[in-house]
Design an enzyme around this catalytic site. Sequence first.
Site, PDB file in Angstrom:
ATOM      1  N   GLY A   1       0.872  -1.105  -0.084  1.00 31.60           N
ATOM      2  CA  GLY A   1      -0.111  -0.192  -0.057  1.00 31.60           C
ATOM      3  C   GLY A   1       0.850   1.433  -0.153  1.00 31.60           C
ATOM      4  O   GLY A   1       0.413   2.316  -0.030  1.00 31.60           O
ATOM      5  N   CYS A   2       2.235   1.118   0.055  1.00 32.62           N
ATOM      6  CA  CYS A   2       2.930   2.303  -0.080  1.00 32.62           C
ATOM      7  C   CYS A   2       3.485   2.669  -1.491  1.00 32.62           C
ATOM      8  O   CYS A   2       3.412   1.923  -2.220  1.00 32.62           O
ATOM      9  CB  CYS A   2       4.265   2.311   0.771  1.00 32.62           C
ATOM     10  SG  CYS A   2       3.945   1.851   2.513  1.00 32.62           S
ATOM     11  N   ALA A   3       3.572   3.972  -2.000  1.00 31.96           N
ATOM     12  CA  ALA A   3       3.994   4.331  -3.128  1.00 31.96           C
ATOM     13  C   ALA A   3       5.379   3.768  -3.374  1.00 31.96           C
ATOM     14  O   ALA A   3       5.754   3.563  -4.539  1.00 31.96           O
ATOM     15  CB  ALA A   3       4.142   5.807  -3.344  1.00 31.96           C
TER      16      ALA A   3
END
Length: 143
Positions: free
Chosen positions: A54-56
């Site tokens: 879910g992290c860029a």
Amino acid sequence: MTPHASIDDTLAELVEEFDLLGDWEGRIEYVIELGKALPALPDADRIDANKVPGCAAQVWLAVRRRDDRMTFLADSDSALSKGNIALLLRLYSDRPPAEILAFDARAALDRLGLPAALTRQRANGLNAMVGRIRDAAAAAVQK
């Protein structure tokens, strides 16, 4: 940070530091500087199981248990994400799982004004990092 200061005391220290910085440009630069100060993450911890979804950017978060406290090690391939996780480690690392779970991270991050300064994708990543820390604490409580 004072050794074993409460999580609320650590948040109060961060709020003071952020207030001194004034504008968001200075605050983001400070977060990036926090990331630069993170100790290197051992290669053995750079595994898929430690990646925060879910992290860029790629973010790794490793969990250690020592006595009744949880310690977190982390790294990222992005300067801002690395700074965000460094800030979270300052709040959460070396704490008992119950203290981690009792802490309202969303209110704390709002108090720092961090989510408002980030893009939606970065804010979602920050929330994913908090979620991973809280999941580790919840798992430790159940053991």
